[in-house]
Design a protein around this motif. Structure first.
Motif, PDB file in Angstrom:
ATOM      1  N   TYR A  32       0.847  -1.074  -0.257  1.00  0.00           N
ATOM      2  CA  TYR A  32       0.048   0.240  -0.385  1.00  0.00           C
ATOM      3  C   TYR A  32       0.830   1.451   0.274  1.00  0.00           C
ATOM      4  CZ  TYR A  32      -4.066  -2.647   0.947  1.00  0.00           C
ATOM      5  OH  TYR A  32      -5.124  -3.434   1.034  1.00  0.00           O
ATOM      6  N   GLY A  33       2.167   1.048   0.282  1.00  0.00           N
ATOM      7  CA  GLY A  33       2.985   2.390   1.061  1.00  0.00           C
ATOM      8  C   GLY A  33       3.376   2.521  -0.764  1.00  0.00           C
ATOM      9  N   PHE A  34       3.945   1.702  -1.269  1.00  0.00           N
ATOM     10  CA  PHE A  34       4.186   1.992  -2.627  1.00  0.00           C
ATOM     11  C   PHE A  34       3.414   2.448  -3.373  1.00  0.00           C
ATOM     12  CE2 PHE A  34       5.337   0.161  -6.667  1.00  0.00           C
ATOM     13  CZ  PHE A  34       6.316   0.731  -7.219  1.00  0.00           C
ATOM     14  N   ALA A  35       2.441   1.368  -3.637  1.00  0.00           N
ATOM     15  CA  ALA A  35       1.319   1.786  -4.141  1.00  0.00           C
ATOM     16  C   ALA A  35       0.883   2.963  -4.763  1.00  0.00           C
ATOM     17  CB  ALA A  35      -0.640   0.740  -3.855  1.00  0.00           C
ATOM     18  N   VAL A  42       0.275   8.267  -6.465  1.00  0.00           N
ATOM     19  CA  VAL A  42       0.838   9.505  -6.344  1.00  0.00           C
ATOM     20  C   VAL A  42       1.405  10.896  -7.495  1.00  0.00           C
ATOM     21  CG1 VAL A  42       1.743  12.154  -4.983  1.00  0.00           C
ATOM     22  CG2 VAL A  42      -0.266  10.310  -4.115  1.00  0.00           C
ATOM     23  N   TRP A  43       2.664   9.505  -7.995  1.00  0.00           N
ATOM     24  CA  TRP A  43       4.032  10.134  -8.665  1.00  0.00           C
ATOM     25  C   TRP A  43       3.310  10.809  -9.991  1.00  0.00           C
ATOM     26  CZ3 TRP A  43       6.204   7.957 -12.743  1.00  0.00           C
ATOM     27  CH2 TRP A  43       7.248   8.005 -12.406  1.00  0.00           C
ATOM     28  N   ASP A 101      -4.237  16.073 -15.553  1.00  0.00           N
ATOM     29  CA  ASP A 101      -5.355  17.752 -15.235  1.00  0.00           C
ATOM     30  C   ASP A 101      -6.917  17.475 -14.713  1.00  0.00           C
ATOM     31  OD1 ASP A 101      -3.912  18.734 -16.635  1.00  0.00           O
ATOM     32  OD2 ASP A 101      -4.783  18.301 -18.835  1.00  0.00           O
ATOM     33  N   TRP A 102      -6.783  15.386 -14.527  1.00  0.00           N
ATOM     34  CA  TRP A 102      -8.024  15.408 -14.293  1.00  0.00           C
ATOM     35  C   TRP A 102      -8.019  14.495 -12.645  1.00  0.00           C
ATOM     36  CZ3 TRP A 102      -5.349  11.952 -16.881  1.00  0.00           C
ATOM     37  CH2 TRP A 102      -5.233  10.577 -16.840  1.00  0.00           C
ATOM     38  N   PHE A 103      -6.207  15.115 -11.525  1.00  0.00           N
ATOM     39  CA  PHE A 103      -5.946  14.390 -10.678  1.00  0.00           C
ATOM     40  C   PHE A 103      -6.228  15.984  -9.434  1.00  0.00           C
ATOM     41  CE2 PHE A 103      -2.421  14.701  -7.018  1.00  0.00           C
ATOM     42  CZ  PHE A 103      -3.708  14.023  -6.562  1.00  0.00           C
ATOM     43  N   TRP A 104      -6.169  16.963 -10.483  1.00  0.00           N
ATOM     44  CA  TRP A 104      -6.823  18.124  -9.816  1.00  0.00           C
ATOM     45  C   TRP A 104      -8.271  18.669 -10.187  1.00  0.00           C
ATOM     46  CZ3 TRP A 104      -2.930  19.097  -6.406  1.00  0.00           C
ATOM     47  CH2 TRP A 104      -1.855  18.203  -6.919  1.00  0.00           C
ATOM     48  N   VAL A 160      -6.354   6.078  -5.947  1.00  0.00           N
ATOM     49  CA  VAL A 160      -5.450   7.005  -4.673  1.00  0.00           C
ATOM     50  C   VAL A 160      -6.292   6.823  -4.191  1.00  0.00           C
ATOM     51  CG1 VAL A 160      -6.024   8.874  -6.166  1.00  0.00           C
ATOM     52  CG2 VAL A 160      -3.331   8.323  -5.478  1.00  0.00           C
ATOM     53  N   ILE A 161      -7.716   7.414  -4.103  1.00  0.00           N
ATOM     54  CA  ILE A 161      -8.287   7.581  -2.796  1.00  0.00           C
ATOM     55  C   ILE A 161      -7.863   6.146  -1.499  1.00  0.00           C
ATOM     56  CG2 ILE A 161     -10.515   7.880  -1.389  1.00  0.00           C
ATOM     57  CD1 ILE A 161     -10.868   9.206  -4.131  1.00  0.00           C
ATOM     58  N   HIS A 162      -7.927   4.627  -2.035  1.00  0.00           N
ATOM     59  CA  HIS A 162      -8.663   4.050  -1.265  1.00  0.00           C
ATOM     60  C   HIS A 162      -7.103   3.488  -0.839  1.00  0.00           C
ATOM     61  CE1 HIS A 162     -12.639   3.942  -2.420  1.00  0.00           C
ATOM     62  NE2 HIS A 162     -12.759   2.776  -2.350  1.00  0.00           N
ATOM     63  N   ASP A 163      -5.893   3.595  -1.240  1.00  0.00           N
ATOM     64  CA  ASP A 163      -4.845   2.886  -0.817  1.00  0.00           C
ATOM     65  C   ASP A 163      -4.089   4.182   0.632  1.00  0.00           C
ATOM     66  OD1 ASP A 163      -4.614   0.533  -2.375  1.00  0.00           O
ATOM     67  OD2 ASP A 163      -2.859   1.533  -3.907  1.00  0.00           O
ATOM     68  N   CYS A 164      -5.043   5.307   0.564  1.00  0.00           N
ATOM     69  CA  CYS A 164      -4.009   6.058   1.140  1.00  0.00           C
ATOM     70  C   CYS A 164      -4.205   5.205   2.953  1.00  0.00           C
ATOM     71  CB  CYS A 164      -4.238   7.560   1.289  1.00  0.00           C
ATOM     72  SG  CYS A 164      -3.510   8.323   2.397  1.00  0.00           S
TER      73      CYS A 164
END
Length: 393
Positions: free
Chosen positions: A152-155, A160-161, A167-170, A246-250
């Protein structure tokens, strides 16, 4: 005739009227000289099934060469605390294996007691001890959490990277602008393949991993996640899919690390991490996910993209994930409430029932923790036999 029927069924299933917006066909999503966009290919979704086996092998390496020595260095033992407590007994062993998790009803226990010339209390004690022998050690649970923490840390970091310059991330509306004519870059391709491989590996291994109280919810979650990833890949809803990932892995990073600290008895660190996890979980799963992401998919997207049948399926599965989030939030708040009352975080309510039995008893040498189980060769004395029989009633 059968072949014709299957062809018609396949054509109906893969109809562009179902999977794509009105006016768009599968040919429109094929790259050519006039349309150089790199669209996702449906055949690519088979790669994660193969990659999942490589990921499972990587997990074994991590557990053996990273988290096993790390657990040993922090005082965890490689053996089960209750190993060898139940003496060998072929009759009871056969009955235990036939019964579901050794759960025998009263009539079965009564019959076994008569067959072995034991008291019912002795049979119940043997079954209880035998059940304990199958429970994993704390070290096994520590290694499992260690692997998930690493993934989960790597994913999350890679996600995020990967999305940072997208564009859709913001601005989430960019998920719908120009849809479905949106290309897939190499970094997004690998991000999707990695995540789908991980959930396939979880689905394959969960029947062998530690059984937890939320086994059914996790099974549903893995199925829904895999279907969502495959569906979003097929319909080219990949931009929305990356945001879900990305929302679920955090939050899971802090959960797995908190459990690791619990297993090695770093209680204060565990409490801090669990508090961070709770805040992160509620913030991402119950605030950002429904009020930002689901609002866009259910309401905002309709103002930009014409709807189609597969999109409603996509949204239904996203709402099912929200229901699972609410159920798990109940478990989390239950643990947090108990932690406030007791002054420290108790066991994760989603954890296996084996955590109900502390290994401290076996370390302290307290004989009451491991009561002696008489065997048929050493029957109980008649007086104690009658008293135990009377008490068992």
């Amino acid at each position: 005739m059968v072949v014709n029927f299957l062809n018609q069924l396949s054509e109906s299933f893969w109809s562009s009227d179902v999977w794509l917006p009105p006016g768009v066909t599968w040919k429109d999503l094929e790259p050519n000289d006039q349309n150089p966009i790199a669209y996702p290919r449906f055949s690519d979704i088979w790669y994660p099934v193969l990659f999942s086996f490589a990921l499972t092998f990587l997990r074994l390496l991590f557990e053996k060469y990273v988290f096993f020595p790390l657990g040993i260095a922090n005082g965890l033992r490689p053996v089960r605390p209750w190993k060898g407590q139940a003496p060998d007994n072929p009759v009871l062993e056969k009955a235990f294996l036939v019964a579901r998790k050794g759960r025998l009803n009263y009539k079965q226990i009564q019959g076994l007691a008569k067959q072995l010339d034991w008291t019912e209390r002795q049979v119940e004690r043997w079954i209880r001890m035998r059940r304990m022998m199958d429970r994993p050690s704390t070290l096994v649970k520590f290694m499992e959490c260690g692997w998930r923490f690493s993934y989960y840390g790597f994913a999350f970091g890679y996600g995020v990277w990967t999305l940072w310059d997208k564009d859709w991330f913001w601005d989430i509306n960019h998920c719908w602008y120009t849809f479905p004519h949106q290309g897939v870059t190499n970094d997004i391709w690998w991000y999707y393949m990695m995540e789908l491989s991980f959930y396939w590996s979880l689905l394959f291994s969960m029947f062998e991993d530690i059984k937890r109280k939320d086994f059914l919810e996790m099974l549903i979650h893995h199925f829904v996640t895999i279907i969502l990833l495959v569906l979003s890949w097929t319909c080219n809803l990949i931009r929305a899919g990356t945001l879900v990932l990305v929302i679920h892995d955090c939050a899971d990073i802090f959960l797995e690390m908190a459990k690791m600290m619990k297993y090695i008895k770093w209680q204060r660190t565990c409490d801090v991490l669990f508090g961070i996890f709770t805040v992160t979980w509620i913030g991402t799963r119950l605030v950002i996910y429904p009020y930002w992401f689901l609002y866009s998919t259910c309401i905002g997207a309709k103002e930009i993209v014409p709807m189609f049948p597969a999109y409603y399926i996509f949204n239904s599965l996203l709402l099912l994930l929200l229901v699972l989030h609410i159920i798990w939030t109940y478990f989390i708040l239950k643990v947090l409430y108990r932690a406030i009352l007791s002054g420290q975080m108790e066991k994760d309510s989603r954890s296996s029932s084996s955590e109900d039995f502390s290994e401290d008893n076996s370390k302290s040498g307290n004989s009451s923790a491991t009561p002696t189980t008489p065997s048929k060769r050493l029957p109980a004395k008649s007086g104690s036999h009658s008293r135990e029989h009377k008490n068992s009633k």
